[in-house]
Design an enzyme around this catalytic site. Structure first.
Site, PDB file in Angstrom:
ATOM      1  N   GLY A  50      45.762  53.443  57.449  1.00 47.42           N
ATOM      2  CA  GLY A  50      45.326  54.284  58.568  1.00 47.42           C
ATOM      3  C   GLY A  50      44.632  53.447  59.627  1.00 47.42           C
ATOM      4  N   LYS A  90      30.125  70.513  59.044  1.00 49.37           N
ATOM      5  CA  LYS A  90      31.425  70.026  59.518  1.00 49.37           C
ATOM      6  C   LYS A  90      32.157  71.200  60.134  1.00 49.37           C
ATOM      7  CE  LYS A  90      34.105  66.292  59.293  1.00 49.37           C
ATOM      8  NZ  LYS A  90      33.706  64.881  59.419  1.00 49.37           N
ATOM      9  N   GLY A 127      43.374  53.497  62.592  1.00 47.14           N
ATOM     10  CA  GLY A 127      42.839  54.261  63.731  1.00 47.14           C
ATOM     11  C   GLY A 127      41.491  53.677  64.105  1.00 47.14           C
ATOM     12  N   ASN A 128      40.575  54.529  64.545  1.00 45.40           N
ATOM     13  CA  ASN A 128      39.255  54.041  64.975  1.00 45.40           C
ATOM     14  C   ASN A 128      38.549  53.251  63.879  1.00 45.40           C
ATOM     15  OD1 ASN A 128      39.200  55.146  67.597  1.00 45.40           O
ATOM     16  ND2 ASN A 128      38.897  57.167  66.701  1.00 45.40           N
ATOM     17  N   VAL A 129      38.488  53.834  62.694  1.00 47.67           N
ATOM     18  CA  VAL A 129      37.771  53.186  61.593  1.00 47.67           C
ATOM     19  C   VAL A 129      38.535  51.942  61.132  1.00 47.67           C
ATOM     20  CG1 VAL A 129      36.957  53.465  59.215  1.00 47.67           C
ATOM     21  CG2 VAL A 129      36.769  55.369  60.829  1.00 47.67           C
ATOM     22  N   GLY A 130      39.859  52.113  60.969  1.00 50.29           N
ATOM     23  CA  GLY A 130      40.684  51.024  60.452  1.00 50.29           C
ATOM     24  C   GLY A 130      40.677  49.803  61.359  1.00 50.29           C
TER      25      GLY A 130
HETATM   26  P1  NAD Z   1      41.856  58.241  63.851  1.00 53.58           P
HETATM   27  O1  NAD Z   1      42.546  59.503  64.193  1.00 53.58           O
HETATM   28  O2  NAD Z   1      41.370  57.337  64.915  1.00 53.58           O
HETATM   29  O3  NAD Z   1      42.788  57.342  62.916  1.00 53.58           O
HETATM   30  C1  NAD Z   1      43.510  57.810  61.840  1.00 53.58           C
HETATM   31  C2  NAD Z   1      44.694  56.881  61.646  1.00 53.58           C
HETATM   32  O4  NAD Z   1      45.339  57.261  60.437  1.00 53.58           O
HETATM   33  C3  NAD Z   1      45.746  56.940  62.755  1.00 53.58           C
HETATM   34  O5  NAD Z   1      46.177  55.638  63.068  1.00 53.58           O
HETATM   35  C4  NAD Z   1      46.907  57.705  62.113  1.00 53.58           C
HETATM   36  O6  NAD Z   1      48.174  57.305  62.583  1.00 53.58           O
HETATM   37  C5  NAD Z   1      46.732  57.298  60.672  1.00 53.58           C
HETATM   38  N1  NAD Z   1      47.345  58.213  59.720  1.00 53.58           N
HETATM   39  C6  NAD Z   1      47.469  59.544  59.787  1.00 53.58           C
HETATM   40  N2  NAD Z   1      48.108  59.992  58.695  1.00 53.58           N
HETATM   41  C7  NAD Z   1      48.380  58.918  57.943  1.00 53.58           C
HETATM   42  C8  NAD Z   1      49.026  58.724  56.711  1.00 53.58           C
HETATM   43  N3  NAD Z   1      49.518  59.734  56.018  1.00 53.58           N
HETATM   44  N4  NAD Z   1      49.116  57.469  56.217  1.00 53.58           N
HETATM   45  C9  NAD Z   1      48.614  56.420  56.910  1.00 53.58           C
HETATM   46  N5  NAD Z   1      47.999  56.544  58.093  1.00 53.58           N
HETATM   47  C10 NAD Z   1      47.885  57.776  58.583  1.00 53.58           C
HETATM   48  O7  NAD Z   1      40.668  58.671  62.862  1.00 53.58           O
HETATM   49  P2  NAD Z   1      39.336  57.873  62.529  1.00 53.58           P
HETATM   50  O8  NAD Z   1      38.281  58.274  63.464  1.00 53.58           O
HETATM   51  O9  NAD Z   1      39.652  56.436  62.350  1.00 53.58           O
HETATM   52  O10 NAD Z   1      38.956  58.515  61.129  1.00 53.58           O
HETATM   53  C11 NAD Z   1      39.689  58.196  59.962  1.00 53.58           C
HETATM   54  C12 NAD Z   1      38.974  58.753  58.737  1.00 53.58           C
HETATM   55  O11 NAD Z   1      37.655  58.229  58.667  1.00 53.58           O
HETATM   56  C13 NAD Z   1      38.779  60.266  58.695  1.00 53.58           C
HETATM   57  O12 NAD Z   1      38.794  60.663  57.348  1.00 53.58           O
HETATM   58  C14 NAD Z   1      37.401  60.462  59.248  1.00 53.58           C
HETATM   59  O13 NAD Z   1      36.820  61.656  58.826  1.00 53.58           O
HETATM   60  C15 NAD Z   1      36.712  59.284  58.615  1.00 53.58           C
HETATM   61  N6  NAD Z   1      35.500  58.859  59.288  1.00 53.58           N
HETATM   62  C16 NAD Z   1      35.549  58.509  60.584  1.00 53.58           C
HETATM   63  C17 NAD Z   1      34.396  58.064  61.192  1.00 53.58           C
HETATM   64  C18 NAD Z   1      34.419  57.560  62.606  1.00 53.58           C
HETATM   65  O14 NAD Z   1      33.429  56.964  63.002  1.00 53.58           O
HETATM   66  N7  NAD Z   1      35.492  57.706  63.352  1.00 53.58           N
HETATM   67  C19 NAD Z   1      33.194  58.038  60.488  1.00 53.58           C
HETATM   68  C20 NAD Z   1      33.193  58.404  59.142  1.00 53.58           C
HETATM   69  C21 NAD Z   1      34.369  58.812  58.559  1.00 53.58           C
END
Ligand code: NAD
Length: 380
Positions: A185, A87, A187-190
């Site tokens: 959260g 990482k 974001g992408n995952v959510g």
């Molecule tokens: P992202 O940046 O697209 O989304 C993150 C979201 O969380 C954003 O909407 C942001 O506003 C929100 N956020 C930030 N701080 C916050 C808080 N305190 N309370 C509530 N919401 C908050 O990121 P992502 O790619 O969706 O990744 C999210 C998590 O999933 C990370 O921990 C990442 O390591 C993990 N992850 C992502 C992937 C992937 O495919 N993108 C794969 C495995 C794990």
């Protein structure tokens, strides 16, 4: 160029301990001219070159990067991938930093660490992966037009979270149809988790982002939620339901919580508020270990990150092998569902926490591999 520094948090609390599987390398990067400050951790390379994302955040610490690298070691092992875990972190605000300069400098500084293949993580996207590819010829998570499988656009991780939910919910006799889901959260995952849950007939009752929470016990419309988030939008612009503070999300009445943002968001300070029966860790390390134990004591099933959110790295590894998105989705379903079954069986049989059961299975493959293959071949 004058550079106003972000202090690298490296307090006495931030001690990175070695154990029987790593970390192999911990590197702190600093380039005063571009302003790059970063950390790279290559945890374990027994199974192959380490794959793991690059997190861009003003608060990322060496210890956090190590914990995330270890989660990747576990995730890649149990997902059956021929990759170790690593990482990286770039200490910067992704909204204001000159990401191209930082990424190109980062790439040149890690050029020689060719046992580490960077991918996207919070604060960066496929554009950053193209910059890395141009500089050093290795990265995953490229745009489709350049031969990539854009895992966020395809929703690979959220898809995997829901595949995991199908098995885990069965274990606690919770039908997914009508199940009330909270997404922390969006974001992408959510977003992807929300979409795939809705397709299974589940109801998204709340979602939040860094600015606030929107809640409607009758259910939120997923397309409208996504529209509210477009651009620099927030769930608070959803236009209906109740608006709550960010942290109120964990105490809401629901069946399933998907934490999908930052590390350590459920801890001993708020664990008592949790009403859900199932927690699927969409984010990496979102629940502290003591909170996981407290939840297990109350009968709440918590599926750990490296099982529940493996969809993204599986898709990335498939891209590296030039496989199609269809092949990747089929492998995600098969692997995540089989692994969820395996850890739940081991947990029940040996009276373990889900994370302990999963770690034992993930470590088994690495430790057996280490008996056959010496690490030092990697450093030649
Ligand atoms: P992202 O940046 O697209 O989304 C993150 C979201 O969380 C954003 O909407 C942001 O506003 C929100 N956020 C930030 N701080 C916050 C808080 N305190 N309370 C509530 N919401 C908050 O990121 P992502 O790619 O969706 O990744 C999210 C998590 O999933 C990370 O921990 C990442 O390591 C993990 N992850 C992502 C992937 C992937 O495919 N993108 C794969 C495995 C794990």
């Amino acid at each position: 160029m004058f550079f106003s520094s972000f202090p690298v948090k490296f307090s006495s609390m931030d001690i990175i301990q070695n154990d029987s599987i790593g970390p192999a390398k911990v590197l702190q990067l600093y380039d005063p001219q571009s302003g790059l400050r970063g950390v790279v951790v290559v945890d374990n390379v027994t199974l192959g070159p380490a794959i793991g994302g690059v997190r861009v955040s003003p608060s990322v610490t060496p210890l956090e990067v190590f914990r995330l690298a270890r989660a990747m070691t576990m995730k890649n092992s149990i997902a059956g991938l021929d990759h170790g875990g690593g990482k990286a972190g770039i200490i910067a605000d992704p909204h204001t930093a000159d990401l191209e300069t930082l990424f190109r400098t980062f790439a040149r500084m890690i050029k020689g660490i060719d046992e580490y293949i960077p991918g996207p993580d919070m604060g960066c996207d496929e554009q950053a992966m193209v910059w890395l590819q141009e500089e050093i010829g290795r990265s995953v998570g490229l745009p489709a037009e350049l031969g990539g499988l854009p895992l966020d656009e395809l929703g690979a991780t959220g898809f995997g979270v829901v595949a995991c939910a199908e098995v885990a919910a069965r274990q606690i006799d919770l039908p997914l149809t009508g199940a009330r889901v909270v997404i922390q959260g969006l974001g992408n995952v959510g977003v992807a988790a929300a979409k795939f849950f809705a397709r299974k007939g589940a109801v998204i009752v709340a979602a939040n982002d860094s600015r606030g929470t929107v809640y409607d016990p009758g259910g939120l419309d997923v397309n409208r939620l996504i529209a509210a988030k477009r651009g620099k939008g927030t769930v608070l612009e959803y236009g209906a339901g109740e608006r709550l503070a960010v942290d109120e999300i964990f105490g809401l009445d629901c069946d399933i919580i998907v934490p999908a943002a930052n590390p350590d968001v459920i801890d001993m300070n708020n664990v008592a508020q949790v009403k859900a029966r199932l927690i699927l860790q969409g984010a990496n390390i979102p629940v502290t270990l003591d909170a996981e134990a407290a939840l297990a004591k109350r009968g709440v099933l918590v599926v750990p990150d490296f099982i529940a959110n493996a969809g993204g790295v599986i898709m990335a590894a498939m891209e590296y092998q030039r496989k199609s998105a269809e092949e990747a989705f089929a492998y995600i379903t098969e692997k995540i569902q089989a692994n969820t079954e395996r850890i739940l069986q081991k947990m029940n049989k040996e009276n373990l926490l889900p994370r302990a059961a999963a770690e034992l299975l993930a470590r088994e493959r690495i430790e057996t591999g280490m008996k056959y293959r010496s690490w030092s071949h990697k450093w030649r």
